[in-house]
Design a protein around this motif. Structure first.
Motif, PDB file in Angstrom:
ATOM      1  N   PHE A 148       0.849  -1.182   0.000  1.00 24.16           N
ATOM      2  CA  PHE A 148       0.000   0.000   0.000  1.00 24.16           C
ATOM      3  C   PHE A 148       0.891   1.240   0.000  1.00 24.16           C
ATOM      4  CE2 PHE A 148       0.697  -1.295   4.378  1.00 24.16           C
ATOM      5  CZ  PHE A 148       1.005  -0.117   5.038  1.00 24.16           C
ATOM      6  N   ARG A 149       0.346   2.345  -0.476  1.00 23.18           N
ATOM      7  CA  ARG A 149       1.108   3.592  -0.525  1.00 23.18           C
ATOM      8  C   ARG A 149       0.483   4.605   0.426  1.00 23.18           C
ATOM      9  NH1 ARG A 149       1.886   6.836  -6.116  1.00 23.18           N
ATOM     10  NH2 ARG A 149      -0.143   7.715  -5.532  1.00 23.18           N
ATOM     11  N   VAL A 150       1.335   5.313   1.145  1.00 22.85           N
ATOM     12  CA  VAL A 150       0.888   6.298   2.123  1.00 22.85           C
ATOM     13  C   VAL A 150       1.264   7.693   1.658  1.00 22.85           C
ATOM     14  CG1 VAL A 150       1.049   7.065   4.521  1.00 22.85           C
ATOM     15  CG2 VAL A 150       1.236   4.621   3.976  1.00 22.85           C
ATOM     16  N   ARG A 151       0.305   8.599   1.696  1.00 22.81           N
ATOM     17  CA  ARG A 151       0.583  10.023   1.493  1.00 22.81           C
ATOM     18  C   ARG A 151       0.879  10.605   2.874  1.00 22.81           C
ATOM     19  NH1 ARG A 151      -2.739  14.120   2.137  1.00 22.81           N
ATOM     20  NH2 ARG A 151      -4.572  12.752   2.068  1.00 22.81           N
ATOM     21  N   ILE A 152       2.130  10.924   3.096  1.00 21.36           N
ATOM     22  CA  ILE A 152       2.590  11.335   4.420  1.00 21.36           C
ATOM     23  C   ILE A 152       2.231  12.794   4.694  1.00 21.36           C
ATOM     24  CG2 ILE A 152       4.659  11.723   5.831  1.00 21.36           C
ATOM     25  CD1 ILE A 152       5.861   9.249   4.435  1.00 21.36           C
ATOM     26  N   GLU A 153       1.744  13.038   5.906  1.00 23.09           N
ATOM     27  CA  GLU A 153       1.359  14.388   6.314  1.00 23.09           C
ATOM     28  C   GLU A 153       2.223  14.945   7.435  1.00 23.09           C
ATOM     29  OE1 GLU A 153      -2.991  14.457   6.861  1.00 23.09           O
ATOM     30  OE2 GLU A 153      -2.987  12.654   5.594  1.00 23.09           O
ATOM     31  N   TYR A 154       2.766  14.056   8.283  1.00 22.21           N
ATOM     32  CA  TYR A 154       3.609  14.490   9.404  1.00 22.21           C
ATOM     33  C   TYR A 154       4.820  13.579   9.508  1.00 22.21           C
ATOM     34  CZ  TYR A 154      -0.440  17.216  10.972  1.00 22.21           C
ATOM     35  OH  TYR A 154      -1.487  18.097  11.039  1.00 22.21           O
ATOM     36  N   VAL A 155       5.978  14.184   9.766  1.00 27.80           N
ATOM     37  CA  VAL A 155       7.221  13.430   9.989  1.00 27.80           C
ATOM     38  C   VAL A 155       7.696  13.697  11.405  1.00 27.80           C
ATOM     39  CG1 VAL A 155       9.658  13.249   9.357  1.00 27.80           C
ATOM     40  CG2 VAL A 155       7.916  13.409   7.564  1.00 27.80           C
ATOM     41  N   HIS A 184      -3.156  -4.316  -0.464  1.00 28.42           N
ATOM     42  CA  HIS A 184      -2.907  -5.071   0.768  1.00 28.42           C
ATOM     43  C   HIS A 184      -4.246  -5.365   1.433  1.00 28.42           C
ATOM     44  CE1 HIS A 184      -1.477  -6.134   4.761  1.00 28.42           C
ATOM     45  NE2 HIS A 184      -0.217  -6.066   4.360  1.00 28.42           N
ATOM     46  N   PRO A 185      -4.483  -6.602   1.856  1.00 27.39           N
ATOM     47  CA  PRO A 185      -5.794  -6.950   2.402  1.00 27.39           C
ATOM     48  C   PRO A 185      -6.139  -6.252   3.715  1.00 27.39           C
ATOM     49  CG  PRO A 185      -4.232  -8.756   2.713  1.00 27.39           C
ATOM     50  CD  PRO A 185      -3.576  -7.774   1.794  1.00 27.39           C
ATOM     51  N   ASP A 186      -5.133  -5.805   4.468  1.00 23.91           N
ATOM     52  CA  ASP A 186      -5.385  -5.216   5.782  1.00 23.91           C
ATOM     53  C   ASP A 186      -5.412  -3.691   5.776  1.00 23.91           C
ATOM     54  OD1 ASP A 186      -5.460  -7.772   6.872  1.00 23.91           O
ATOM     55  OD2 ASP A 186      -3.293  -7.779   7.239  1.00 23.91           O
ATOM     56  N   TYR A 187      -5.086  -3.085   4.656  1.00 22.87           N
ATOM     57  CA  TYR A 187      -5.067  -1.625   4.568  1.00 22.87           C
ATOM     58  C   TYR A 187      -5.892  -1.182   3.372  1.00 22.87           C
ATOM     59  CZ  TYR A 187      -1.181  -1.816   7.887  1.00 22.87           C
ATOM     60  OH  TYR A 187      -0.409  -2.056   8.996  1.00 22.87           O
ATOM     61  N   LYS A 188      -6.818  -0.279   3.594  1.00 17.65           N
ATOM     62  CA  LYS A 188      -7.643   0.214   2.492  1.00 17.65           C
ATOM     63  C   LYS A 188      -7.402   1.706   2.303  1.00 17.65           C
ATOM     64  CE  LYS A 188     -11.888   1.168   5.176  1.00 17.65           C
ATOM     65  NZ  LYS A 188     -11.347   0.900   6.508  1.00 17.65           N
ATOM     66  N   VAL A 189      -7.744   2.194   1.140  1.00 17.80           N
ATOM     67  CA  VAL A 189      -7.590   3.613   0.835  1.00 17.80           C
ATOM     68  C   VAL A 189      -8.370   4.442   1.855  1.00 17.80           C
ATOM     69  CG1 VAL A 189      -8.086   5.430  -0.850  1.00 17.80           C
ATOM     70  CG2 VAL A 189      -7.168   3.221  -1.607  1.00 17.80           C
ATOM     71  N   VAL A 214       5.851   3.542   0.167  1.00 20.79           N
ATOM     72  CA  VAL A 214       5.212   2.262  -0.138  1.00 20.79           C
ATOM     73  C   VAL A 214       5.647   1.242   0.910  1.00 20.79           C
ATOM     74  CG1 VAL A 214       5.034   0.379  -1.807  1.00 20.79           C
ATOM     75  CG2 VAL A 214       5.074   2.756  -2.599  1.00 20.79           C
ATOM     76  N   SER A 215       4.688   0.477   1.420  1.00 20.64           N
ATOM     77  CA  SER A 215       4.973  -0.454   2.503  1.00 20.64           C
ATOM     78  C   SER A 215       4.188  -1.748   2.318  1.00 20.64           C
ATOM     79  CB  SER A 215       4.602   0.187   3.851  1.00 20.64           C
ATOM     80  OG  SER A 215       4.731  -0.735   4.917  1.00 20.64           O
ATOM     81  N   LYS A 216       4.708  -2.820   2.928  1.00 26.84           N
ATOM     82  CA  LYS A 216       3.971  -4.082   3.017  1.00 26.84           C
ATOM     83  C   LYS A 216       3.366  -4.257   4.414  1.00 26.84           C
ATOM     84  CE  LYS A 216       6.632  -6.579  -0.495  1.00 26.84           C
ATOM     85  NZ  LYS A 216       7.484  -7.768  -0.786  1.00 26.84           N
ATOM     86  N   GLY A 217       3.515  -3.236   5.260  1.00 29.51           N
ATOM     87  CA  GLY A 217       2.944  -3.279   6.593  1.00 29.51           C
ATOM     88  C   GLY A 217       3.947  -3.488   7.706  1.00 29.51           C
ATOM     89  N   GLU A 218       5.236  -3.652   7.347  1.00 27.69           N
ATOM     90  CA  GLU A 218       6.247  -3.851   8.367  1.00 27.69           C
ATOM     91  C   GLU A 218       6.477  -2.541   9.132  1.00 27.69           C
ATOM     92  OE1 GLU A 218       8.283  -2.699   4.535  1.00 27.69           O
ATOM     93  OE2 GLU A 218       6.671  -4.062   5.163  1.00 27.69           O
ATOM     94  N   ARG A 219       6.558  -2.650  10.456  1.00 35.18           N
ATOM     95  CA  ARG A 219       6.756  -1.489  11.336  1.00 35.18           C
ATOM     96  C   ARG A 219       5.800  -0.351  10.982  1.00 35.18           C
ATOM     97  NH1 ARG A 219      13.354  -1.374  12.320  1.00 35.18           N
ATOM     98  NH2 ARG A 219      13.399  -3.312  13.495  1.00 35.18           N
TER      99      ARG A 219
END
Length: 333
Positions: A37-44, A83-88, A103-108
């Motif tokens: 899944f891909r994340v649009r990051i808003e805070y670091v 990814h089955p566990d993360y939805k848009v 982009v992540s597979k859900g690790e950490r």
């Protein structure tokens, strides 16, 4: 095509980080592949550990490679998913790097609920800093009701949670912070019993007055002279969780060890380094307890959110090492 603005490490800093140690570039954002899944990051999240991550010396994780995306915890929303566990639309936080898209597979990485706390809090008191405080105090410090817990950098992301947890488990909580404003915050808003000002010139006297029965647990975030000041005040069989040594992170020469090392022998103290990743298989436990205490109003949290986007990353990072932040330091993208 979506553009990903990101920070790459250009060179290993000597002393304080410089803007030239990093390169800010625009690249095509990678689409989520199978099982990703891909994340649009808003805070670091800006964390003291970042200085160690970009150093060449041996550490608990491999250093960020030259040319690699800067390592960092971040929070945002899923904008693509296979990814089955993360939805848009899901809000997530995790080790996603200093960039606009990851982009992540859900690790950490874990889903969060922004209706229960602001998104930026999930990379602060309800994220890695909170988890570090939880395990460092309860598993390494092992406080008992009625004992005195002292924590340095008490107004910071980890220290502020340590002291509040100490109160929850029935201890006397004493902070060490820099300046009257931070000390007032630690006592009046966070509920510590006392706070000593290391900038006031009388740290030893202030700590002795705040800890009439000595110190049973010292949660170490700073090192250097502050550690030397606390060591002689430790009680027999005291415990010292060593979370950080920020006073030496930008040193250009080897730093001397504790002058009061004899106190460890005489008082049979236990000093143990802690890295939150050591408790990876128990993160759900920490998240549940931190979330419960926060919902009950027993954990107060403060974020120092800085504007300026990803271009401000090098300058904002240095605030950690000059005491320029007040609360959990976060960069808004």
């Amino acid at each position: 095509m979506t553009t990903n603005r990101l920070v790459r490490l250009r060179s290993r800093p000597v002393g304080m980080v410089r803007r030239d140690d990093f390169e800010i570039v625009d690249e095509p954002a990678r689409d989520a592949g199978e099982g990703e899944f891909r994340v649009r990051i808003e805070y670091v999240s800006l964390d003291p550990a970042m200085r160690g991550w970009i150093a060449a010396g041996k550490s608990y994780v491999p250093p960020v490679e030259i040319g690699a995306v800067m390592r960092g915890f971040a929070a945002g929303h899923v904008d693509q998913s296979n990814h089955p566990d993360y939805k848009v639309g899901d809000a997530v936080a995790g080790l996603l790097g200093v960039q606009h898209y990851a982009v992540s597979k859900g690790e950490r990485c874990f889903k969060v609920d922004p209706t229960k706390a602001p998104l930026e809090r999930w990379i602060g008191g309800l994220g890695m800093p909170g988890q570090t405080a939880y395990f460092g105090l309860l598993e390494v410090g092992k406080p008992k009701p009625g004992e005195t817990v002292v924590v340095s950098a008490a107004s910071g992301a980890v220290g502020s949670i340590v002291g509040q947890i100490a109160k929850i488990v029935g201890c006397r909580a004493v902070g060490i912070a820099g300046g009257p404003e931070k000390c007032r915050y630690v006592v009046e808003e966070l509920g510590f019993d006392a706070c000593a000002d290391y900038k006031g010139g009388n740290l030893a006297e202030e700590l002795k007055a705040a800890c009439p029965d000595g110190v049973d647990v010292y949660y170490e975030n700073v090192g250097g002279e502050i550690l030397d000041t606390v060591l002689p005040m430790m009680n027999l069989f005291g415990r010292i969780p060593v979370c950080g040594l920020i006073s030496a992170y930008n040193a250009t020469e080897p730093q001397p060890g504790p002058k009061n090392l004899r106190s460890i022998l005489v008082n049979r103290l236990t000093m143990r380094g802690l890295i939150v990743f050591d408790f990876q298989d128990r993160m759900a436990e920490a998240n549940e307890k931190l979330g419960q205490w926060h919902a009950e109003g027993r954990l107060r949290m403060r974020e120092d959110v800085r504007e300026g986007g990803i271009e401000a990353f090098p300058d904002v990072l240095n605030l950690l090492y000059t005491g320029g932040n007040f609360g959990k330091l976060v960069l808004k993208l």
